[in-house]
Design a protein around this motif. Structure first.
Motif, PDB file in Angstrom:
ATOM      1  N   UNK A 175       0.829  -1.204   0.000  1.00 57.81           N
ATOM      2  CA  UNK A 175       0.000   0.000   0.000  1.00 57.81           C
ATOM      3  C   UNK A 175       0.864   1.254   0.000  1.00 57.81           C
ATOM      4  N   UNK A 176       1.876   1.298   0.846  1.00 53.89           N
ATOM      5  CA  UNK A 176       2.748   2.473   0.914  1.00 53.89           C
ATOM      6  C   UNK A 176       3.474   2.704  -0.406  1.00 53.89           C
ATOM      7  N   UNK A 177       3.897   1.629  -1.060  1.00 52.19           N
ATOM      8  CA  UNK A 177       4.574   1.772  -2.354  1.00 52.19           C
ATOM      9  C   UNK A 177       3.631   2.385  -3.385  1.00 52.19           C
ATOM     10  N   UNK A 185       6.836   8.879  -6.325  1.00 55.32           N
ATOM     11  CA  UNK A 185       7.830   7.970  -5.777  1.00 55.32           C
ATOM     12  C   UNK A 185       7.895   6.666  -6.551  1.00 55.32           C
ATOM     13  N   UNK A 186       8.511   5.664  -5.936  1.00 61.91           N
ATOM     14  CA  UNK A 186       8.711   4.382  -6.610  1.00 61.91           C
ATOM     15  C   UNK A 186       9.014   3.318  -5.569  1.00 61.91           C
ATOM     16  N   UNK A 187       9.286   2.089  -6.050  1.00 70.57           N
ATOM     17  CA  UNK A 187       9.698   1.021  -5.132  1.00 70.57           C
ATOM     18  C   UNK A 187      10.997   1.355  -4.410  1.00 70.57           C
ATOM     19  N   UNK A 188      11.784   2.258  -4.963  1.00 74.44           N
ATOM     20  CA  UNK A 188      13.062   2.643  -4.350  1.00 74.44           C
ATOM     21  C   UNK A 188      12.945   3.895  -3.491  1.00 74.44           C
ATOM     22  N   UNK A 189      11.830   4.594  -3.585  1.00 75.16           N
ATOM     23  CA  UNK A 189      11.665   5.865  -2.859  1.00 75.16           C
ATOM     24  C   UNK A 189      10.215   6.045  -2.426  1.00 75.16           C
ATOM     25  N   UNK A 190       9.937   5.809  -1.140  1.00 77.56           N
ATOM     26  CA  UNK A 190       8.560   6.006  -0.655  1.00 77.56           C
ATOM     27  C   UNK A 190       8.443   7.216   0.272  1.00 77.56           C
ATOM     28  N   UNK A 191       9.410   8.124   0.194  1.00 79.63           N
ATOM     29  CA  UNK A 191       9.292   9.367   0.963  1.00 79.63           C
ATOM     30  C   UNK A 191       7.965  10.083   0.699  1.00 79.63           C
ATOM     31  N   UNK A 192       7.511  10.142  -0.575  1.00 71.42           N
ATOM     32  CA  UNK A 192       6.223  10.808  -0.814  1.00 71.42           C
ATOM     33  C   UNK A 192       5.058  10.138  -0.073  1.00 71.42           C
ATOM     34  N   UNK A 193       5.144   8.834   0.155  1.00 73.72           N
ATOM     35  CA  UNK A 193       4.080   8.138   0.887  1.00 73.72           C
ATOM     36  C   UNK A 193       4.068   8.562   2.352  1.00 73.72           C
ATOM     37  N   UNK A 196       2.409  11.826   2.544  1.00 71.69           N
ATOM     38  CA  UNK A 196       0.966  11.675   2.372  1.00 71.69           C
ATOM     39  C   UNK A 196       0.309  11.114   3.630  1.00 71.69           C
ATOM     40  N   UNK A 197       1.012  10.234   4.335  1.00 64.04           N
ATOM     41  CA  UNK A 197       0.450   9.640   5.550  1.00 64.04           C
ATOM     42  C   UNK A 197       0.233  10.679   6.642  1.00 64.04           C
ATOM     43  N   UNK A 198       1.068  11.702   6.665  1.00 67.76           N
ATOM     44  CA  UNK A 198       0.861  12.774   7.647  1.00 67.76           C
ATOM     45  C   UNK A 198      -0.502  13.431   7.431  1.00 67.76           C
ATOM     46  N   UNK A 199      -0.876  13.582   6.164  1.00 62.05           N
ATOM     47  CA  UNK A 199      -2.169  14.193   5.843  1.00 62.05           C
ATOM     48  C   UNK A 199      -3.329  13.229   6.085  1.00 62.05           C
TER      49      UNK A 199
END
Length: 347
Positions: A175-177, A185-193, A196-199
């Motif tokens: 889900x986070x990916x 983002x991507x499988x190598x970078x889930x910083x954007x997730x 988004x989770x903060x929101x």
């Protein structure tokens, strides 16, 4: 404190040692199969265990449900005398178990059912016993307009009614990916997730420890919408719980689940027979039917009913319609992501 399953395993082992004094405790203990929690334990207890016992003259078996990460931790801590004989792993943990040398090769040459599996399921380190599909689940009594996107979880009308799992589960990581991909983002970078989770926090009602615990929250009326596993939802529906499954427009997540013999298991022969039963046509046919609705990997099993209607007509259709993530890439950073998630995503 010893749990019920540990006490049961110990009692069965001691009984066997009394009957056969030459056996060690490890040799005497029943086969231990680490299935998943929730609907998977229910399905395996009802279908797989009876099939295994029929083929082994009623050999003793204990189901010990836990997440893959916990299976790996338990076996890694006791490699010479593992407390588990058969592990069940989604793609990421399966790669980890292999990298840590925790798995014995599956004796393909002895298996009658292995050659019946689709090519993608024929892994010599342990065949794929089924597919899992993750999409959006919701309560139709309270969510009048069915969701169509992962983004719907952020809608203000779901304040305090959204459930998710942590990243220890494949569902939670997958889900986070997908959320990361929606935000660049991507499988190598889930910083954007994570951003988004903060929101999403105002909408969160619960962060469940595993998919089984998340399903229980629907039963208890604590959540109305969440990412969820298709077959877990079908078992809830069969129990009369108002819940539905829908594939988001971005694509539902699909992944195969492998069943593997633990290295140094004292029960290799019984482990082989359990796996042989799990990938057999009769067991997969029954598991595909209501209330379990497990997506099969045996080519002799035709997809019918709710699976054919909601998911796919066959495995080729499944591979065309759903998202298969790059778990080799995900695995490289997953431990750090789990730690970050547990630190930052708190209610």
């Amino acid at each position: 404190m010893l749990d019920r399953r540990t006490l049961l395993t110990t009692a069965l082992s001691l009984g066997a040692m009394e009957l056969f004094p030459g056996l060690s405790f490890a040799q005497a203990r029943p086969l231990v199969f680490a299935t998943f929690t929730g609907s998977w334990e229910e399905a395996h207890k009802a279908v797989l265990v009876p099939a295994f016992r029929k083929e082994t003259n009623n050999a003793p078996i204990v189901l010990d449900p836990m997440l893959s990460v916990d299976q790996i931790a338990k076996v890694s801590a006791a490699k010479a005398n593992p407390p588990i004989d058969v592990m069940l792993h989604d793609p990421g943990p399966a790669l980890t178990a292999l990298a840590q040398d925790l798995v014995e090769p599956f004796p393909v040459e002895r298996s009658a059912a292995f050659k019946e599996l689709i090519p993608d399921a024929q892994d010599p380190h342990g065949p794929a016993a089924f597919f899992q599909v993750v999409g959006l689940t919701y309560n139709p009594d309270t969510v009048k307009t069915p969701p169509t996107s992962w983004a719907d979880l952020w809608r203000p009308e779901y304040k305090g009614r959204v459930g998710i799992t942590n990243m220890n589960s494949t569902l939670g990581t997958g889900f986070m990916v997908e959320i990361a991909k929606m935000h660049g983002g991507s499988e190598a970078n889930i910083d954007p997730a994570f951003k988004a989770m903060e929101k999403l926090k105002p909408n969160l009602s619960a962060v469940a420890a595993n998919p089984g615990a998340l399903a229980t929250l629907f039963q208890q009326g604590q959540v109305d919408i969440s990412p969820g596993n298709f077959n877990a939802i079908q078992i809830l529906k069969a129990k009369g719980v108002p819940v539905e499954f829908v594939a988001p427009k971005e694509g539902a997540i699909a992944f195969k689940t492998l069943i593997q013999i633990v290295k140094n298991s004292p029960n290799r022969e019984l482990a082989f027979k359990l796996i042989e039963a799990a990938i057999s046509e009769p067991v997969q046919t029954r598991l595909m039917q209501a209330p379990y609705l497990v997506v099969p990997t045996n080519t002799k099993v035709k997809m019918t009913g709710e699976i054919a209607r909601v998911l796919a007509k066959d495995t080729d259709d499944l591979k065309k319609k759903f998202v298969f993530q790059d778990w080799k890439t995900i695995n490289a950073q997953r431990p750090a992501w789990i730690e970050r998630f547990n630190r930052e995503i708190k209610l």
